[in-house]
Motif scaffolding. Sequence first.
Motif, PDB file in Angstrom:
ATOM      1  N   ARG A 172       0.886  -1.104   0.010  1.00  0.00           N
ATOM      2  CA  ARG A 172      -0.072   0.083   0.028  1.00  0.00           C
ATOM      3  C   ARG A 172       1.074   1.282   0.210  1.00  0.00           C
ATOM      4  O   ARG A 172       0.740   2.244  -0.738  1.00  0.00           O
ATOM      5  CB  ARG A 172      -0.751   0.036   1.340  1.00  0.00           C
ATOM      6  N   LEU A 173       1.952   1.322   1.073  1.00  0.00           N
ATOM      7  CA  LEU A 173       2.579   2.315   0.981  1.00  0.00           C
ATOM      8  C   LEU A 173       3.594   2.712  -0.390  1.00  0.00           C
ATOM      9  O   LEU A 173       3.655   3.686  -0.929  1.00  0.00           O
ATOM     10  CB  LEU A 173       3.765   2.278   2.006  1.00  0.00           C
ATOM     11  N   SER A 174       4.055   1.520  -0.949  1.00  0.00           N
ATOM     12  CA  SER A 174       4.600   1.579  -2.088  1.00  0.00           C
ATOM     13  C   SER A 174       3.768   1.997  -3.408  1.00  0.00           C
ATOM     14  O   SER A 174       4.284   2.941  -4.088  1.00  0.00           O
ATOM     15  CB  SER A 174       5.229   0.372  -2.684  1.00  0.00           C
ATOM     16  N   ARG A 175       2.669   1.698  -3.396  1.00  0.00           N
ATOM     17  CA  ARG A 175       1.684   2.148  -4.472  1.00  0.00           C
ATOM     18  C   ARG A 175       1.497   3.697  -4.282  1.00  0.00           C
ATOM     19  O   ARG A 175       1.564   4.445  -5.070  1.00  0.00           O
ATOM     20  CB  ARG A 175       0.295   1.498  -4.183  1.00  0.00           C
ATOM     21  N   GLU A 176       1.505   4.230  -2.983  1.00  0.00           N
ATOM     22  CA  GLU A 176       0.980   5.457  -2.805  1.00  0.00           C
ATOM     23  C   GLU A 176       2.109   6.525  -3.120  1.00  0.00           C
ATOM     24  O   GLU A 176       1.992   7.468  -3.810  1.00  0.00           O
ATOM     25  CB  GLU A 176       0.691   5.600  -1.230  1.00  0.00           C
ATOM     26  N   LYS A 177       3.287   5.979  -2.865  1.00  0.00           N
ATOM     27  CA  LYS A 177       4.388   6.816  -3.270  1.00  0.00           C
ATOM     28  C   LYS A 177       4.754   6.785  -4.769  1.00  0.00           C
ATOM     29  O   LYS A 177       5.505   7.711  -5.267  1.00  0.00           O
ATOM     30  CB  LYS A 177       5.871   6.197  -2.173  1.00  0.00           C
ATOM     31  N   GLN A 178       4.452   5.539  -5.247  1.00  0.00           N
ATOM     32  CA  GLN A 178       4.895   5.554  -6.635  1.00  0.00           C
ATOM     33  C   GLN A 178       3.940   6.596  -7.574  1.00  0.00           C
ATOM     34  O   GLN A 178       4.394   7.243  -8.382  1.00  0.00           O
ATOM     35  CB  GLN A 178       4.455   4.164  -7.118  1.00  0.00           C
ATOM     36  N   LYS A 179       2.852   6.693  -7.080  1.00  0.00           N
ATOM     37  CA  LYS A 179       1.723   7.550  -7.622  1.00  0.00           C
ATOM     38  C   LYS A 179       2.256   9.158  -7.372  1.00  0.00           C
ATOM     39  O   LYS A 179       2.241   9.926  -8.233  1.00  0.00           O
ATOM     40  CB  LYS A 179       0.314   7.641  -6.846  1.00  0.00           C
ATOM     41  N   LEU A 180       3.031   9.247  -6.042  1.00  0.00           N
ATOM     42  CA  LEU A 180       3.419  10.653  -5.654  1.00  0.00           C
ATOM     43  C   LEU A 180       4.209  11.128  -6.928  1.00  0.00           C
ATOM     44  O   LEU A 180       4.473  12.255  -7.133  1.00  0.00           O
ATOM     45  CB  LEU A 180       3.968  10.465  -4.612  1.00  0.00           C
TER      46      LEU A 180
END
Lengths: 255, 441
Positions: free
Chosen positions: A122-130
């Motif tokens: 979840r964290l990785s997805r969020e930061k990828q988006k950022l």
Amino acid sequence: MLIIKNLHAEVEEKQILKGINLTVNPGEVHAIMGPNGSGKSSLASVLAGKENYHVTEGEVEFQGKNLLTMNPETRAREGLFLAFQYPIEIPGVSNVNFLKTALGEIRNYRGLPPLDAKEFLRLSREKQKLVEFDAALVNRSLNEGFSGGEKKRNEIFQLAMLEPSLSILDETDSGLDIDALRIVSQGVNKLRSENNAFIIITHYQRLLEYIVPDFVHVLYNGRIVRSGTKELALELEEKGYDWLKEESREKAATL
Amino acid sequence: MTSQQDIPLYDEVVNGFDDWADLISPNETSDLRKTRRQAFEKFRESGFPSIRNEDWKYTNLTRFLKDEYRLGSPAPLALSPALLAAAAIPEFDCYTLVLVNGVWEKKYNTGLPSGIDLLPIAEAKADPALAAWFERSAYGKDRHFTELNTAFFSDGLFIRMKAGSSLDKPLHIIHAFTAGYNLMVQPRHIFVLDRNAELSIVESVVSTAGDARIWVNSFTEIALQTDAKLHHALIQAAAPGVRLVNHTTVRQKKQSLYNNYTFTLPGADLVRNDLQARLEEDHTETHLYGLYLAAGQQLIDNHTLVDHQKPSCFSNELYKGVLLEQSTGVFNGKVYVHQDAQKTNAFQQNNNLVIGKKATIDSKPELEIYADDVKCSHGTTVGQFSEEALFYLRARGIGEAAAKALLINAFALDVTEKIKWSAVEAHINRLISQHIPVTHA
Ligand SMILES: Nc1ncnc2c1ncn2[C@@H]1O[C@H](COP(=O)(O)OP(=O)(O)OP(=O)(O)O)[C@@H](O)[C@H]1O
Ligand SMILES: [Mg+2]
């Protein structure tokens, strides 16, 4: 957050840093500019703990602790992050595995429990988006075969994942296309808070239009020869470095 | 012959042969008895090799031959469930057979496959119909251990796949070694794949840790007939105290395929592998992948030979080594291309990571090429950790030990990723990380 006093450092018995003084407070963004070979990356390397640099004089305090006695991993765990000018390729180490290990060690150091697979994802997805980092790249070997711009973006993706308190960006803008520059800058701006700080090494005023610095410093020949506000960057863009080099030579001559 | 004076095992062997022969050979064919006698005489002449033998130049056996060993296989000992559990490969869908000190213990079988002939060597060697498989190897170039094995072997596994047959699952053969006193065991295995048969074998070598020294002198002969395919992995994870000499000869006929994956892990005091692929007919394909991770005072020696006898064969070899602590590694890769073997493609690569300050590696490629229309290449590298890579990882908060573990796994990946069963790959990666100190995952 960071207090550098009279820092001298050499590499291979060559004096590179010749008395740097710099104080960075939480919430601030400092830009460091300066001609090629003046010692900007060297300063970043010394702060990150690269072993071939030897500090010969001076001190560095990071969040109240002596930075110079810490090994590189401890500095990172304490919250220092260097986005490299030339990120290296490490074939065979997957990006994901690498990040999981890094995050795990940092969290462990801070007394936090490890993230489970789902939380990590979840964290990785969020930061990828950022930072609009391509998901396919996350699963590849660390920087292997990445384009120059992809490597830079990966640095910022890692930065976003590890949430450091002090980030040093060494020419992250070079190699980024116009859109990427905007995306990365927006990412950095979103990560900015009153608790963290950034040192941004760059040659171009353009980046500083996106990430507006509180201070601009010019490093030349191992020293900070001028400090100012964002207007200094504009002045440099117009006039180049010659007048500063001249000035610093005159100063040296009168000493 | 080099002096065998201070080698108690030499006396044990030479003086014990007659009694031994009486014990094991009553129901054997007279041909086999003759073969044993010839092999014994050869061994008696040549004895154990010393560093003056070219093939043993870097592998000094002196310190392993100081101990006394008894011959043979003691009455079957009960195996600890922990040992079998350690040898098992989690989530690997396979048929499992267990050999204890070289003797197949059928009580440990899990679901015996049909469509394959499986026979203890003790029975196979008494069967006149199989006599041809027990002729003295045409390739008795190693006058030492293969001769000794030929003189003394009593049991092992005979496997035969009939023409066109295959199994639905791989075969996992666990070789467990255990002894209450110093012991020498000499298993013999024979794998035959008839025309167009296909088989996957994973072999694991394990042992109980204890004070007893176990010398294993194992000899495996593999015959691949036209169009046969064998995928063969070997995981050597025996405990300290074990001295393992392991000779494998593969004879390949037309268009056959042989894939070998040899993994040697820390543990056994000595591991010497001789792997020889004899390409006796045209259009064969051979892949030899090896990974050795050595630690402590361990000595791991891989001698390989790819013998290109006929045209249009392809061979590719990749061996990678990681030398920790005070360990010693030896790699000797010989590629022999006969005059007849035009259009040969033969590639070989050996890369080493020397980590221990006192660790060493001797790596020697040997190419002998007598045909002119061939493509051959070889390369050797010996290196340390990349300081740049190590710094990059540490600068992200990864401790030195964990960073090194990541880099070792990355180095090994070229070989581990070649295994076609993901459960086996995961098992190997677990074994590797067990031996690299990691602070926390
Ligand atoms: N390992 C080394 N050995 C010798 N000299 C070095 C070494 N590393 C850096 N230097 C020298 O130190 C000086 C400062 O280099 P540094 O990389 O810090 O410059 P920079 O300001 O980052 O330049 P740029 O804008 O081109 O990135 C240069 O003259 C460089 O050649
Ligand atoms: Mg630089």
